[in-house]
Design an enzyme around this catalytic site. Structure first.
Site, short mmCIF file in Angstrom:
data_model
loop_
_atom_site.label_atom_id
_atom_site.label_comp_id
_atom_site.label_asym_id
_atom_site.label_seq_id
_atom_site.Cartn_x
_atom_site.Cartn_y
_atom_site.Cartn_z
N HIS A 357 0.80 -1.23 0.00
CA HIS A 357 0.00 0.00 0.00
C HIS A 357 0.83 1.27 0.00
O HIS A 357 0.34 2.33 0.40
CB HIS A 357 -0.91 0.05 1.23
N LYS A 548 -7.57 14.16 4.58
CA LYS A 548 -6.70 12.98 4.53
C LYS A 548 -5.65 13.15 5.63
O LYS A 548 -5.55 14.23 6.21
CB LYS A 548 -6.02 12.86 3.16
N ARG A 549 -4.87 12.11 5.91
CA ARG A 549 -3.81 12.28 6.89
C ARG A 549 -2.88 13.41 6.47
O ARG A 549 -2.70 13.69 5.29
CB ARG A 549 -3.00 10.97 7.01
N LYS A 554 1.54 14.38 0.65
CA LYS A 554 0.17 14.69 0.20
C LYS A 554 0.01 16.18 -0.10
O LYS A 554 -0.92 16.58 -0.78
CB LYS A 554 -0.85 14.25 1.26
N THR A 658 -8.25 6.74 -1.75
CA THR A 658 -9.61 6.22 -1.85
C THR A 658 -10.61 7.35 -1.61
O THR A 658 -11.74 7.30 -2.10
CB THR A 658 -9.85 5.08 -0.85
N LYS A 662 -14.37 8.52 -3.40
CA LYS A 662 -15.59 8.87 -2.67
C LYS A 662 -16.10 10.24 -3.14
O LYS A 662 -17.31 10.43 -3.33
CB LYS A 662 -15.32 8.90 -1.16
C1 26W Z 1 4.08 2.24 10.45
C2 26W Z 1 4.22 1.51 9.22
C3 26W Z 1 3.19 1.79 8.22
C4 26W Z 1 3.53 1.67 6.90
C5 26W Z 1 2.60 1.86 5.95
C6 26W Z 1 1.90 2.11 8.57
C7 26W Z 1 0.96 2.31 7.61
C8 26W Z 1 1.31 2.18 6.29
C9 26W Z 1 0.24 2.27 5.24
C10 26W Z 1 0.71 1.56 4.01
C11 26W Z 1 -0.31 3.59 5.00
C12 26W Z 1 -1.57 3.57 4.20
O1 26W Z 1 -2.63 3.65 4.76
N1 26W Z 1 -1.48 3.54 2.86
C13 26W Z 1 -2.58 3.94 2.03
O2 26W Z 1 -3.32 2.80 1.63
C14 26W Z 1 -4.47 3.19 0.92
C15 26W Z 1 -5.28 1.95 0.63
O3 26W Z 1 -4.62 1.15 -0.29
C16 26W Z 1 -4.11 3.96 -0.33
O4 26W Z 1 -5.28 4.40 -0.96
C17 26W Z 1 -3.23 5.14 0.00
O5 26W Z 1 -2.76 5.77 -1.18
C18 26W Z 1 -2.06 4.71 0.85
O6 26W Z 1 -1.31 5.82 1.30
#
Ligand code: 26W
Length: 813
Positions: A357, A548-549, A554, A658, A662
């Site tokens: 992701h 968003k975060r 971003k 995502t 929406k």
């Molecule tokens: C702490 C380690 C860690 C590493 C990666 C925590 C969380 C992550 C995630 C991969 C962050 C995340 O939420 N990614 C998002 O995933 C969504 C669903 O696929 C995508 O739509 C977003 O672009 C992506 O940033």
């Protein structure tokens, strides 16, 4: 078990019974919480018979199911979704009214389970909704964090985190099953022993915890199906306690309990910056080990032949967080069930698939070998063996190409010896997928190219999707009704049917109705914000939304520079206020508590809002609203009201997004870069209905290669200079230049995400937005076409793609 009768009277009777028997209060003396809890129990009662029926059906079918392994599920509120799924909304509303209760007030009482950070957790929630709706057997496995994502507050414009005690008032949607607890072990050492002439290894753990499952119902939409979400909670084992109790050290015994229970205490709020903390690895192993054991011991029949495991299950790895499940399954098969290594590896390789992701290198998890070996010594041995075997294969194919071996090794040597979890997942997974076309391409070509070459056919793409039940039907009831009036029913589970709306874009009456709905949604949002935060959305304003975060990639800073540019142009007299299209800018964003730059940017957004909103020179023209604690509940209000969706990440950084889907499905137009799923949105809606700007991913690469110097952009562009100078001057910090100095110098001298390079085209695209918005009728037409052409982004379609290309799990009818 039968459901209570589906009549208003039947519902009232069940509700009053729950109020009396579950809450122990009469209606006359009940609090709002009592009523909410009793209402939730009533809806639960209706779902129960179906749930039991489904469990029976799935057990009998003995088909293949999906075990979705995810450290996060960002569920949002449950009541409305469950009413919708069961078709009980009207009955419940009337039933409450007949008891003199406004159901809307009770709705507001539900605290959403915020068991996720953002996109990844919300995606998991959308996926399990779609699987239930499609009748595909699925168990979602995860962690029942006692505290979810922190509650965000602002103090003097700065983020302050509060604990999210979401369970405090009771949790009516969960079913604890202590009888199905699993023991999860940690620490200790390994030893070999002779088993009738065969040398085997066993793990002698140092300590155990209990994993207690809590089940949640995942109802399908109008299909009588209910799947299960099973979240684990950590408890100290009796034995653990007892030993210490017997030693007479009461305080030490309580400490042991606390230690064990810490494992599921709190969700890590770090999104995409791994902390490498031991507790996090404990969490990961805790839920994955409990889940695998649960599936093997309680879902499969007793005498099941494990060589046939791939016929019954696929464990889908939601990013690298559950990847420790790979060596865990190997350990169970080899050490506990006595399979040969090669046979176990053949099974394991078929039973896992991995979704990545992210593209940020710093987000790829690596666990130091020291830590892993201390916490999970047997797993480390297994990982080494997997790696040795894999590197032997690499050598067999390419010879002793040491460079290649080092690049492909699951074990990294620098800066410290560690396990690359994404590599382990890629070697073990039957399939590896990215979450949007561009992301999957970059994954193949940039992140894991050697693996793509080594494993032809392993890499694939599944573009993300969102559930239209929550994000269209529940969030936007009026639009849903308008769509139904045009298309009839059925589109909510067959979202490509939205295409049929294209002709309605040419119908003036339909456009008028559509425009009125958008206006209603803005009013509804305004009322919510007024009640929640005491701010209002001004009438007649374009609603420009970025939720968003908070992350530098971003580029909330880019949005902010646009606002400051407009503000500066008006106050300096370059532009007459009357010539500016009135806009209300809405931000929603949480920053990871340890992410200093993100927190400064939050402070700056609030500071700019404070100044802009109180300056009479821009009154009625520009307004900035930043409601704290953006979450799923607020998203459901904000998104349907938006005119403009900001999707402005640096190309090549946002895996998919995502929120972008929406917004488009709710008739907002996107201003965005060619990044993530924006690419696919633009292809579908057409260039005329999308505001594209910024460098493409290859252009970003080329600029880096040439040498990017942000200060040159500042020097060359007077508009940009004015905006940055205004921030640097202290105009938003009471004259104190030091407050936002780090933000400014970061932009000028570092700017990792090339905000300044994309600034000019962004401002240009925003001017086009203004011009387009001036023709309301044409804008509405574009908005309708966005809705009509985005049916592809239903998570039902994502699930079909996973099923066809990765899982091969047909529905159980
Ligand atoms: C702490 C380690 C860690 C590493 C990666 C925590 C969380 C992550 C995630 C991969 C962050 C995340 O939420 N990614 C998002 O995933 C969504 C669903 O696929 C995508 O739509 C977003 O672009 C992506 O940033």
């Amino acid at each position: 078990m039968t459901s209570p009768p589906r009549t208003v009277d039947g519902f009232v009777r069940q509700f009053l019974e729950n109020l009396n028997l579950v809450r122990g209060v009469p209606l006359s003396a009940s609090s709002d919480n009592d009523r909410y809890q009793a209402l939730a129990h009533t809806v639960r009662d209706y779902l129960m018979a179906r749930w039991l029926e489904d469990l029976r059906r799935q057990r009998e079918a003995q088909g293949k199911g999906v075990c979705y392994l995810s450290a996060e599920y960002l569920l949002g509120r449950q009541l409305d979704n469950n009413l919708l799924a069961t078709g009980l909304t009207e009955i419940a509303t009337e039933a409450m009214a007949s008891c003199g209760i406004d159901i809307d007030e009770l709705r507001g009482h539900e605290v959403e389970p915020g068991l996720g950070n953002g996109g990844l957790g919300r995606l998991a929630a959308c996926f399990i909704d779609s699987l239930a709706t499609m009748g595909v057997p699925n168990i979602g496995y995860g962690i029942r964090y006692e505290y979810g994502i922190f509650r965000q507050t602002f103090v003097d414009g700065q983020q302050v985190e509060q604990p999210d005690a979401w369970l405090a008032l009771g949790s009516p949607w969960e079913f604890p099953h202590p009888e199905a607890a699993q023991t999860v072990s940690f620490g200790g050492h390994t030893e070999t022993y002779d088993d009738a002439g065969v040398t085997r290894t066993r793990w002698v753990p140092g300590w155990n915890v209990q994993a207690l499952p809590y089940n949640y119902m995942v109802p399908g939409y109008h299909n009588g199906r209910v799947n299960t979400l099973r979240l684990w909670s950590a408890r100290a084992t009796d034995a653990f306690d007892l030993r210490i109790f017997n030693s007479g050290d009461y305080a030490e015994a309580v400490r042991a309990q606390t230690f064990a229970e810490n494992i599921s205490k709190v969700l890590y709020p770090e999104d995409s910056t791994p902390q490498g903390k031991e507790l996090r690895l404990q969490q990961q192993y805790f839920f994955v080990a409990a889940s695998i054991k649960d599936f093997l011991d309680t879902v499969l029949p007793k005498d099941f032949d494990l060589t046939r495991l791939p016929e019954r299950v696929i464990f889908q790895l939601n990013d690298t967080h559950p990847v420790i499940g790979v060596p865990e399954l190997m350990r169970v098969l080899v050490d506990e069930r006595g399979l040969e290594w090669d046979a176990a590896w053949d099974i394991t390789r078929e039973c896992f698939a991995y979704t990545c992701h992210t593209l940020l290198p710093e987000a790829l998890e690596e666990w130091p070998v020291d830590l892993l070996g201390r916490l999970l010594p047997r797993h480390l041995e297994i990982i080494y063996r997997i790696n040795d075997d894999f590197l032997d294969e690499v050598r067999a194919r390419y010879g002793d190409d040491e460079m290649r071996i080092r690049n492909m090794s699951i074990i990294a040597e620098h800066p410290e010896r560690s396990v690359r979890m994404a590599y382990l997942a890629t070697v073990a997974g039957a399939k590896v997928n990215g979450v949007a076309e561009l992301h999957s391409q970059l994954l193949r070509e940039k992140v894991l190219p050697a693996f793509n070459e080594f494993f032809p056919g392993k890499f694939t793409n599944v573009t993300n999707g969102v559930t239209p039940r929550r994000f269209v039907r529940l969030a936007n009831p009026e639009l849903s009704e308008l769509i139904t009036s045009a298309l009839g029913t059925g589109w909510l589970t067959d979202l490509e049917r939205l295409r049929e709306l294209e002709v309605y874009a040419e119908d003036p009456d339909f456009r008028t109705a559509f425009g009125e709905i958008k206006a209603d949604n803005k009013r509804r949002l305004s009322a919510v914000l007024a009640a929640r935060d005491g701010v209002e959305v001004s009438d007649g304003h374009m609603l420009d939304v970025m939720v968003k975060r908070l992350h530098e990639y971003k580029r909330q800073m880019l949005k902010l520079l646009h606002i400051v540019t407009q503000y500066e142009a008006i106050i300096s007299g370059k532009v007459a206020a009357a010539d500016v299209q009135p806009r209300t800018f809405i931000f929603g964003a949480k920053a990871a508590p340890g992410y200093a730059m993100a927190k400064r940017i939050i402070h700056l957004i609030n500071a700019v809002g404070q100044v802009v909103n109180n300056d009479p020179r821009v009154e009625g023209r520009l307004k900035v609203i930043f409601p704290p604690n953006y979450n799923v509940t607020l998203a459901e209000r904000v998104i349907p009201a938006a005119d403009l969706s900001e999707q402005i990440s640096l190309a090549g950084k946002e895996a998919s997004g995502t929120g972008n889907m929406k917004f488009a499905l709710n008739g907002a137009l996107t201003i965005g870069t060619d990044d993530g799923a924006n690419v696919e949105i633009r292809e579908l809606v057409g260039d005329d209905n999308f505001f594209l700007f910024g460098m493409s991913e290859p252009e970003v690469e080329a600029l880096w290669a040439r040498g990017y110097k942000p200060a040159e952009f500042y020097q060359r562009d007077p508009q940009l200079r004015s905006a940055i100078d205004l921030i640097a001057s202290g105009a938003f910090s009471g004259g104190d230049r030091s407050v936002f100095e780090p933000v400014v110098s970061n932009l000028l001298y570092d700017d990792r995400f090339m905000v300044l390079a994309d600034y000019a085209t962004y401002i240009g695209a925003q001017a086009k937005v203004d011009a387009a918005y001036a023709d309301q009728d044409a804008w509405t037409r574009s908005a309708i076409l966005n809705v009509a052409r985005c049916g592809f982004f239903s998570s039902d379609r994502s699930m079909r793609d996973y099923i066809d290309r990765i899982w091969h799990t047909p529905p159980v009818l």
